[in-house]
Motif scaffolding. Structure first.
Motif, mmCIF file in Angstrom:
data_model
loop_
_atom_site.group_PDB
_atom_site.id
_atom_site.type_symbol
_atom_site.label_atom_id
_atom_site.label_comp_id
_atom_site.label_asym_id
_atom_site.label_seq_id
_atom_site.Cartn_x
_atom_site.Cartn_y
_atom_site.Cartn_z
ATOM 1 N N THR A 1 42.155 -11.758 50.942
ATOM 2 C CA THR A 1 42.747 -11.627 49.607
ATOM 3 C C THR A 1 42.466 -10.246 49.042
ATOM 4 O OG1 THR A 1 42.456 -13.996 49.175
ATOM 5 C CG2 THR A 1 42.817 -12.562 47.270
ATOM 6 N N LEU A 2 43.531 -9.598 48.541
ATOM 7 C CA LEU A 2 43.412 -8.302 47.880
ATOM 8 C C LEU A 2 43.735 -8.494 46.406
ATOM 9 C CD1 LEU A 2 43.169 -5.186 47.852
ATOM 10 C CD2 LEU A 2 45.609 -5.093 48.455
ATOM 11 N N LEU A 3 42.765 -8.203 45.538
ATOM 12 C CA LEU A 3 42.962 -8.290 44.101
ATOM 13 C C LEU A 3 43.182 -6.888 43.559
ATOM 14 C CD1 LEU A 3 41.022 -10.545 41.629
ATOM 15 C CD2 LEU A 3 41.711 -8.237 41.005
ATOM 16 N N ILE A 4 44.365 -6.653 43.010
ATOM 17 C CA ILE A 4 44.757 -5.340 42.513
ATOM 18 C C ILE A 4 44.661 -5.334 40.995
ATOM 19 C CG2 ILE A 4 46.623 -3.644 42.424
ATOM 20 C CD1 ILE A 4 47.721 -5.142 44.994
ATOM 21 N N GLU B 1 33.571 -19.889 44.768
ATOM 22 C CA GLU B 1 33.153 -21.292 44.883
ATOM 23 C C GLU B 1 33.899 -21.997 46.003
ATOM 24 O OE1 GLU B 1 31.995 -22.141 40.173
ATOM 25 O OE2 GLU B 1 33.898 -22.874 40.994
ATOM 26 N N GLU B 2 35.168 -21.665 46.145
ATOM 27 C CA GLU B 2 36.003 -22.314 47.155
ATOM 28 C C GLU B 2 35.785 -21.723 48.542
ATOM 29 O OE1 GLU B 2 38.528 -25.494 47.701
ATOM 30 O OE2 GLU B 2 37.766 -24.771 45.764
ATOM 31 N N PHE B 3 35.529 -20.408 48.587
ATOM 32 C CA PHE B 3 35.347 -19.718 49.875
ATOM 33 C C PHE B 3 34.062 -18.886 49.845
ATOM 34 C CE2 PHE B 3 40.004 -19.698 48.894
ATOM 35 C CZ PHE B 3 40.386 -20.688 49.802
ATOM 36 N N PRO B 4 32.913 -19.530 49.866
ATOM 37 C CA PRO B 4 31.640 -18.811 49.711
ATOM 38 C C PRO B 4 31.348 -17.794 50.811
ATOM 39 C CG PRO B 4 31.273 -21.083 50.405
ATOM 40 C CD PRO B 4 32.714 -20.984 50.053
ATOM 41 N N ASP B 5 31.990 -17.931 51.958
ATOM 42 C CA ASP B 5 31.713 -17.029 53.070
ATOM 43 C C ASP B 5 32.774 -15.945 53.234
ATOM 44 O OD1 ASP B 5 29.406 -18.505 53.768
ATOM 45 O OD2 ASP B 5 30.636 -19.943 54.888
ATOM 46 N N GLU B 6 33.737 -15.903 52.334
ATOM 47 C CA GLU B 6 34.809 -14.910 52.447
ATOM 48 C C GLU B 6 34.638 -13.818 51.396
ATOM 49 O OE1 GLU B 6 38.804 -16.168 52.871
ATOM 50 O OE2 GLU B 6 38.313 -17.953 54.027
ATOM 51 N N GLU B 7 35.127 -12.637 51.752
ATOM 52 C CA GLU B 7 35.036 -11.483 50.850
ATOM 53 C C GLU B 7 36.356 -11.289 50.113
ATOM 54 O OE1 GLU B 7 34.210 -6.641 51.021
ATOM 55 O OE2 GLU B 7 33.987 -7.891 52.816
ATOM 56 N N LEU B 8 36.259 -10.991 48.829
ATOM 57 C CA LEU B 8 37.420 -10.689 48.012
ATOM 58 C C LEU B 8 37.500 -9.172 47.841
ATOM 59 C CD1 LEU B 8 39.742 -11.647 46.137
ATOM 60 C CD2 LEU B 8 38.056 -11.758 44.287
ATOM 61 N N THR B 9 38.557 -8.565 48.335
ATOM 62 C CA THR B 9 38.730 -7.116 48.213
ATOM 63 C C THR B 9 39.330 -6.797 46.849
ATOM 64 O OG1 THR B 9 39.139 -6.938 50.597
ATOM 65 C CG2 THR B 9 39.776 -5.064 49.216
ATOM 66 N N HIS C 1 46.941 -11.174 53.323
ATOM 67 C CA HIS C 1 48.079 -12.087 53.183
ATOM 68 C C HIS C 1 48.126 -12.773 51.820
ATOM 69 C CE1 HIS C 1 49.792 -12.362 57.400
ATOM 70 N NE2 HIS C 1 48.811 -11.475 57.492
ATOM 71 N N ARG C 2 47.121 -12.569 51.015
ATOM 72 C CA ARG C 2 47.139 -13.079 49.639
ATOM 73 C C ARG C 2 46.884 -11.898 48.698
ATOM 74 N NH1 ARG C 2 49.111 -16.312 52.164
ATOM 75 N NH2 ARG C 2 48.824 -18.581 52.252
ATOM 76 N N ILE C 3 47.837 -11.655 47.810
ATOM 77 C CA ILE C 3 47.774 -10.532 46.880
ATOM 78 C C ILE C 3 47.697 -11.069 45.458
ATOM 79 C CG2 ILE C 3 48.931 -8.459 46.037
ATOM 80 C CD1 ILE C 3 48.128 -8.234 48.962
ATOM 81 N N VAL C 4 46.721 -10.592 44.680
ATOM 82 C CA VAL C 4 46.579 -10.966 43.276
ATOM 83 C C VAL C 4 46.682 -9.692 42.442
ATOM 84 C CG1 VAL C 4 45.124 -12.062 41.523
ATOM 85 C CG2 VAL C 4 45.077 -12.901 43.895
ATOM 86 N N ILE C 5 47.592 -9.678 41.482
ATOM 87 C CA ILE C 5 47.782 -8.513 40.610
ATOM 88 C C ILE C 5 47.364 -8.889 39.193
ATOM 89 C CG2 ILE C 5 49.450 -6.877 39.664
ATOM 90 C CD1 ILE C 5 51.134 -7.317 42.159
ATOM 91 N N VAL C 6 46.501 -8.083 38.597
ATOM 92 C CA VAL C 6 45.972 -8.362 37.259
ATOM 93 C C VAL C 6 46.300 -7.197 36.335
ATOM 94 C CG1 VAL C 6 43.894 -8.801 35.896
ATOM 95 C CG2 VAL C 6 44.083 -9.737 38.219
#
Length: 217
Positions: free
Chosen positions: A3-6, A32-40, A92-97
């Motif tokens: 996941t890429l949070l922009i 909380e849902e993905f404790p072992d994954e990194e959020l970019t 593959h998952r993009i979040v734009i804020v």
């Protein structure tokens, strides 16, 4: 799922904006849902984002077309453009804020889109029109803060271009599977009920979170 949070909020360092508070809630839910994954997280106002202008992408692309050598600034802009494009495609998952600004996205979000909407990279031209290339289970989520309420078909609802623009760009042009939207609306409409605004936005995130991470492949 990478996941890429922009973050396209000019005041991202202060962290007090409504969209930024919804971002924090998204991050909390993600971890909380993905404790072992990194959020970019990519803060667009925290670095020199290449722009379509002279001494940057515009002159670099123009020179490339006619085989003219690039100067150092143009080479640097193209190098960073390549990094941003590769980073975008591998998530593959993009979040734009970001906040709604003059009925549209902030200028840095538009500049970012200019870096990743590249023919033969994220879409291609055909005789029948453009065709998206981001078709391998890509999804995008827009988390927006706005001073007024635009989801009620009110006086200025037709001017709110950001949601339509982003949906069309990601789904219709680049080929993303789905577009998600969560809002913090009416943040300057008196009287402001901050808790109610944030509660509604958080509920929207929780309601859509699992579907956002479900696979369509």
């Amino acid at each position: 799922m990478k996941t890429l949070l922009i973050n396209g909020h000019p005041g991202f360092k202060e962290g007090q904006g409504f969209s930024l508070q919804l971002q924090k809630f998204f991050e909390k839910t993600f971890h909380e849902e993905f404790p072992d994954e990194e959020l970019t997280i990519l803060n667009l106002y925290d670095f020199n984002l290449p722009r379509v202008e002279n001494d940057s992408l515009w002159s670099a692309w123009s020179k490339q077309m006619v085989g003219v050598d690039l100067d150092d600034k143009e080479k640097e802009a193209l190098s960073l453009n390549r990094q941003l494009l590769d980073q975008f495609k591998e998530h593959h998952r993009i979040v734009i804020v970001g906040p709604l600004h003059n009925f549209s996205v902030t200028s840095r979000i538009k500049d970012y889109l200019d870096n990743i909407m590249i023919a033969r990279e994220t879409f291609k031209y055909t005789e029948q029109g453009s065709v998206g290339l981001m078709t391998d289970d890509y999804k995008v989520w827009y988390i927006q803060g706005s001073g007024s309420i635009f989801s009620d078909n009110g006086k200025y609802s037709h001017l709110e271009h950001s949601t339509f623009y982003l949906k069309d760009v990601f789904v219709d042009v680049m080929g993303f599977d789905e577009f998600y939207l969560s809002r913090a609306e009416g943040t300057t409409t008196q009287p402001v009920d901050k808790e109610a605004i944030l509660k509604k936005g958080k509920e929207s995130i929780l309601k859509q979170f699992k579907d956002f991470y479900s696979s369509n492949s």
